[in-house]
Design a protein around this motif. Structure first.
Motif, PDB file in Angstrom:
ATOM      1  N   THR A 108     -25.105   6.821 -21.479  1.00  0.00           N
ATOM      2  CA  THR A 108     -24.642   7.507 -22.678  1.00  0.00           C
ATOM      3  C   THR A 108     -25.436   6.925 -23.848  1.00  0.00           C
ATOM      4  OG1 THR A 108     -23.007   5.782 -23.016  1.00  0.00           O
ATOM      5  CG2 THR A 108     -22.281   7.707 -21.755  1.00  0.00           C
TER       6      THR A 108
ATOM      7  N   LEU B 291     -23.807  21.063 -16.926  1.00  0.00           N
ATOM      8  CA  LEU B 291     -23.474  19.632 -16.935  1.00  0.00           C
ATOM      9  C   LEU B 291     -22.420  19.326 -18.005  1.00  0.00           C
ATOM     10  CD1 LEU B 291     -24.106  16.960 -15.587  1.00  0.00           C
ATOM     11  CD2 LEU B 291     -26.135  16.738 -17.018  1.00  0.00           C
ATOM     12  N   ALA B 292     -22.397  20.159 -19.066  1.00  0.00           N
ATOM     13  CA  ALA B 292     -21.386  19.988 -20.120  1.00  0.00           C
ATOM     14  C   ALA B 292     -20.113  20.759 -19.779  1.00  0.00           C
ATOM     15  CB  ALA B 292     -21.953  20.475 -21.452  1.00  0.00           C
TER      16      ALA B 292
ATOM     17  N   THR C 234     -21.597   9.105 -16.441  1.00  0.00           N
ATOM     18  CA  THR C 234     -20.627   8.458 -17.333  1.00  0.00           C
ATOM     19  C   THR C 234     -20.320   7.043 -16.846  1.00  0.00           C
ATOM     20  OG1 THR C 234     -19.667  10.632 -17.704  1.00  0.00           O
ATOM     21  CG2 THR C 234     -18.357   8.751 -18.430  1.00  0.00           C
TER      22      THR C 234
ATOM     23  N   ARG D 250     -22.087  14.404 -13.395  1.00  0.00           N
ATOM     24  CA  ARG D 250     -21.466  14.071 -14.688  1.00  0.00           C
ATOM     25  C   ARG D 250     -20.671  12.772 -14.575  1.00  0.00           C
ATOM     26  NH1 ARG D 250     -17.588  18.195 -15.364  1.00  0.00           N
ATOM     27  NH2 ARG D 250     -19.342  19.629 -15.416  1.00  0.00           N
ATOM     28  N   SER D 251     -19.868  12.651 -13.531  1.00  0.00           N
ATOM     29  CA  SER D 251     -19.033  11.437 -13.455  1.00  0.00           C
ATOM     30  C   SER D 251     -19.883  10.204 -13.161  1.00  0.00           C
ATOM     31  CB  SER D 251     -17.875  11.601 -12.472  1.00  0.00           C
ATOM     32  OG  SER D 251     -18.382  11.984 -11.227  1.00  0.00           O
TER      33      SER D 251
ATOM     34  N   THR E  71     -28.263  22.229 -18.545  1.00  0.00           N
ATOM     35  CA  THR E  71     -27.634  21.494 -19.663  1.00  0.00           C
ATOM     36  C   THR E  71     -26.211  21.987 -19.880  1.00  0.00           C
ATOM     37  OG1 THR E  71     -29.760  21.128 -20.746  1.00  0.00           O
ATOM     38  CG2 THR E  71     -27.822  21.052 -22.151  1.00  0.00           C
TER      39      THR E  71
ATOM     40  N   TRP F  23     -22.870  14.756 -24.421  1.00  0.00           N
ATOM     41  CA  TRP F  23     -23.404  15.647 -23.395  1.00  0.00           C
ATOM     42  C   TRP F  23     -24.705  15.044 -22.878  1.00  0.00           C
ATOM     43  CZ3 TRP F  23     -22.954  17.870 -28.550  1.00  0.00           C
ATOM     44  CH2 TRP F  23     -21.808  18.634 -28.764  1.00  0.00           C
ATOM     45  N   TRP F  24     -25.391  15.781 -21.983  1.00  0.00           N
ATOM     46  CA  TRP F  24     -26.749  15.421 -21.572  1.00  0.00           C
ATOM     47  C   TRP F  24     -27.619  16.666 -21.697  1.00  0.00           C
ATOM     48  CZ3 TRP F  24     -22.346  13.799 -19.190  1.00  0.00           C
ATOM     49  CH2 TRP F  24     -22.130  12.414 -19.159  1.00  0.00           C
TER      50      TRP F  24
ATOM     51  N   ILE G 210     -22.573  19.395  -9.656  1.00  0.00           N
ATOM     52  CA  ILE G 210     -22.829  19.063 -11.058  1.00  0.00           C
ATOM     53  C   ILE G 210     -21.745  18.127 -11.620  1.00  0.00           C
ATOM     54  CG2 ILE G 210     -21.694  21.029 -12.236  1.00  0.00           C
ATOM     55  CD1 ILE G 210     -25.234  20.361 -13.008  1.00  0.00           C
ATOM     56  N   GLY G 211     -20.499  18.320 -11.180  1.00  0.00           N
ATOM     57  CA  GLY G 211     -19.408  17.450 -11.644  1.00  0.00           C
ATOM     58  C   GLY G 211     -19.597  16.013 -11.149  1.00  0.00           C
TER      59      GLY G 211
END
Ligand SMILES: C[S@@+](CC[C@H](N)C(=O)[O-])C[C@H]1O[C@@H](n2cnc3c(N)ncnc32)[C@H](O)[C@@H]1O
Length: 506
Positions: free
Chosen positions: A27, A204-205, A22, A18-19, A201, A122-123, A14-15
């Motif tokens: 975004t 992911l945050a 971004t 996220r990266s 959700t 966030w997403w 999941i990290g």
């Protein structure tokens, strides 16, 4: 149709997602820049064609991710590999985000889009919309961020608190917002699919949400919270066999029973001083007003449950046909189709069976008093534009109403109030007349109140700058206008209270 996949949380992946999101500029700002103002605005109106054209054939990471995750289009597997360089296509498959499509493409299993407040980005994951799939929605469809989600988020008070509850969390969007000011968040839903989305959700945050399955307050029986929010399945739906039922909008009860149940039950999970906020629809039978309906609901709540302060703001009201038109279109059925006509007629028959003349929509704020003082009630209409976000005005209004409930008229008169800076005055009169026939006092923020003021109130607001107590100012005005000071005070105190409650005086 049940059993469709939902994304899965994999701590090792999941990290990376996220990266990659971004870095791709996936975004709010990045997408707005990539699509340009016209396609972005169209997408907000759920019109995807301009965004499809703006990203057609593009292979930059942001465009690939918009096509895949927001517009629901297949993308070439190698384009996705380039857009998610750390996660890779295998990782996206393992998270349950994509599956193989013909010709070496991959397609998304869900919608994923950025969401933000002033300080965080966030997403939010949810099922793909009918705009993306071109199909009618499944009964267990998990809704993305919609108008109601945004309204509730805007009206939520953002006090830093310990424990908060989100009832009917769906995609988890309200829980995300709570995370910016609440230490522990419990989020419930009747739907396991919704809870899977909320888990994704949240993960992911980087958040730990305490997710629980069950009906309304059942999963949190015996617990208490400082803040409870809910965008509940409040849509009034006829309970006939041929009516499609959608979990996201229909709580499985007749009429407005879901909202009424929340009003009755929510006091039990509020700490002293705790606040519950939710959206709702309410039926108003012929010959009654929406205030009659709410007075009855609140009387029932007070008889059966914990005593609560209540602030209900009705934002709009629709007649049965307007309501039927709105909701028979929702879910993808087209006006003029047999389906649509069947649903329209079913809604009309359902409302007729209960003699419903109109349906109100609004925002409900309930507060458990900290002491055993008498509770207060405000039943307000605000049909026009209001502040955005509205939460700060609700927070201030709760505090003002509570202060007013705890203080006598004499104490109100002993305060040196100030007219708020967003208050303006309009004077209307016949051409050539010396005096205005109408004075309107208008609030720029908050609920956007417009109050018709008499000469004394207008004069008082003109001098209310925090220097003189209301008593001293009103007595001076009475002297100038040759009026009886005691009578003026008696007449003005309720008006001053009203303006203090909504922040025109403070
Ligand atoms: C309108 S959606 C709100 C989703 C999200 N909180 C938002 O603000 O966008 C309502 C949610 O309530 C859930 N729900 C439906 N009936 C419920 C019930 N009886 N108890 C708890 N949740 C329920 C649905 O599954 C859905 O996720």
């Amino acid at each position: 149709m049940t059993g469709a996949t939902t994304p899965v949380v994999r701590a090792d992946l999941i990290g990376l997602l996220r990266s990659d999101l971004t870095a791709a500029g996936f975004t709010l700002d990045g997408i707005a820049q990539r699509l340009g103002p016209v396609a972005s605005a169209a997408l907000h109106r759920e019109q995807s064609l301009p965004a499809l054209l703006a990203t057609d054939g593009a292979d930059d990471p942001c465009a690939v991710l918009v096509r895949l995750l927001t517009l629901g289009r297949p993308v070439p597997s190698d384009a996705l590999a380039a857009a998610l360089p750390s996660l890779g296509v295998e990782g996206a498959r393992a998270l349950g985000l994509v599956v193989d499509a013909p010709r070496g493409d991959v397609r998304a299993t869900c919608d994923l889009r950025p969401y933000a407040d002033d300080a965080h980005e966030w997403w939010v994951a949810s099922d793909l919309s009918e705009v993306a799939t071109g199909q009618t929605l499944r009964p267990d469809h998990v809704l993305g961020i919609g108008g109601a989600s945004t309204t509730l988020a805007s009206w939520t008070i953002r006090r830093p608190v310990d424990r908060a509850l989100d009832i009917g969390t769906g995609s988890g969007v309200q829980a995300l917002r709570l995370a910016s000011h609440c230490d522990t968040i419990v989020a419930t839903d009747i739907s396991d699919r919704a809870l899977a989305y909320a888990a994704f959700t949240g993960a992911l945050a980087g958040l730990q949400l305490d997710l629980r399955q069950g009906d309304l307050l059942e999963p949190v029986a015996g617990e208490t919270f400082s803040l409870v929010v809910s965008n509940p399945p409040f849509v009034i739906t006829p309970r006939t066999d041929d009516m499609p039922l959608f979990e996201y909008r229909d709580g499985g009860r007749a009429g407005d029973a879901v909202v009424r149940a929340l009003v009755r039950q929510v006091g039990a999970v509020l700490e002293p001083g705790g606040v519950a906020q939710f959206l709702g629809n309410w039926e108003v039978p012929a010959g009654r007003t929406w205030r009659d309906v709410w007075s009855e609901w609140l009387d029932e709540q007070a008889r059966e449950g914990v005593a609560l302060d209540a602030w209900v703001v009705q934002r709009e009201s629709q007649d049965p046909a307007e309501y039927a038109e709105l909701w028979s279109r929702d879910g993808g059925s087209l006006p003029g189709s047999a389906d649509h006509s069947m649903m329209y007629a079913a809604w009309l028959a359902d409302f007729a069976a209960r003699d419903v003349a109109e349906v109100g929509f609004g925002v409900v704020t309930l507060q458990r008093p900290e002491t055993d003082r008498p509770t207060w009630r405000s039943l307000d209409r605000a049909a026009g534009p209001v502040a955005a976000p509205m939460g700060p005005a609700i927070d201030a209004g709760l505090r003002a109403r509570t202060w007013l409930a705890e203080h006598s008229d004499d104490e109100v008169l002993d305060v040196a109030w100030s007219c708020a800076p967003d208050v303006t005055e309009e004077r209307h009169g016949r051409p050539g007349a010396d005096d205005p026939s109408v004075i309107l006092v208008r609030q720029g923020g908050g609920l956007g109140r417009v109050v018709r003021a008499g000469m004394v109130l207008a004069a008082y607001l003109g001098v209310a700058d925090g220097g003189l107590t209301a008593r001293a100012a009103l007595d001076a005005i009475s002297g100038l206008l040759d009026l009886d000071a005691e009578a003026v005070r008696a007449e003005l105190v309720p008006q001053v209270r009203d303006l203090v409650a909504d922040g025109l005086l403070r």
